[in-house]
Design an enzyme around this catalytic site. Sequence first.
Site, short mmCIF file in Angstrom:
data_model
loop_
_atom_site.label_atom_id
_atom_site.label_comp_id
_atom_site.label_asym_id
_atom_site.label_seq_id
_atom_site.Cartn_x
_atom_site.Cartn_y
_atom_site.Cartn_z
CB SER A 172 36.42 35.39 38.35
OG SER A 172 36.08 35.29 36.99
CE1 TYR A 221 40.66 38.41 36.33
CE2 TYR A 221 39.45 36.52 35.47
CZ TYR A 221 39.47 37.75 36.12
OH TYR A 221 38.29 38.30 36.54
#
Length: 273
Positions: free
Chosen positions: A143, A156
Amino acid sequence: MDSAGTAGSSIAGRVVLITGGGTGIGAAVAERFAAEGARVVVAGRRIGPLKEVAASIGGLAVEMDAADAESVKQGLATILAEHGRLDVLVANAGGHGFSSVGDTDDAAWEASLRANLTTAFVAARESLPALIESRGQIVVISSLAGLFAGPSVAGYTVGKHALIGLTRTLARDYGRHGVRVNAVCPGWVTTPMADAEMDEFAGHAGLESRAAAYAAVTADVPLGRPAAPSEIASIVRFLGSGESSYMTGSVLVADGGAHIVDLPTVAFDHAGM
């Protein structure tokens, strides 16, 4: 020469396993590979969405927890019994971890790392014997959060950063065995998970719609919009084919240009300078 063949580009007949394949980027990747004749396996913990995707593309759905070694071994046994080989692993499974360090308890921390990092580690480790045999590829879906830190997304962010380290160590150790490993770092993509975030953001920011929320979070992105899942799938398809035959350990950023923006100068833009 890549294992995909002398032309280096065909993926027809290749066996592709996609973790987290039931929705979003995973489902789009499955559709892209299947459209070019690959034998696609979508895997995940929720069999319902997997069966829907598999039925739509003529693929195989396998219920599998990518963070659990025994579950992955059973899933791979099913795949090898059905197809006899594995050529590409797309490590796409992921999850949440949306709080600051001070607000993340031990259980939430462990759950976030399990969802975002352990899934890729275990799936890759268990797939390596088959991938070495086929001289195959691993594509890790990280990401933009694997390169930069957003607000209050500790678990995350750390998990996605670690995926890049995992990509590089796999590439370093297994390139000699013919296995190539690369990562993709998407920015905002219109997936169900991102849609839910936009709905929450819209409520907090007083915006009227999900579309307005997406417009707000991409306002300073050069391309000015989020990606469609199919756009990320195209990059994954490239990395899972012979067209990327001399690439390993690479990190491809697909964020509409967000990573090139110099944040301290954004104010000048807003001032019309």
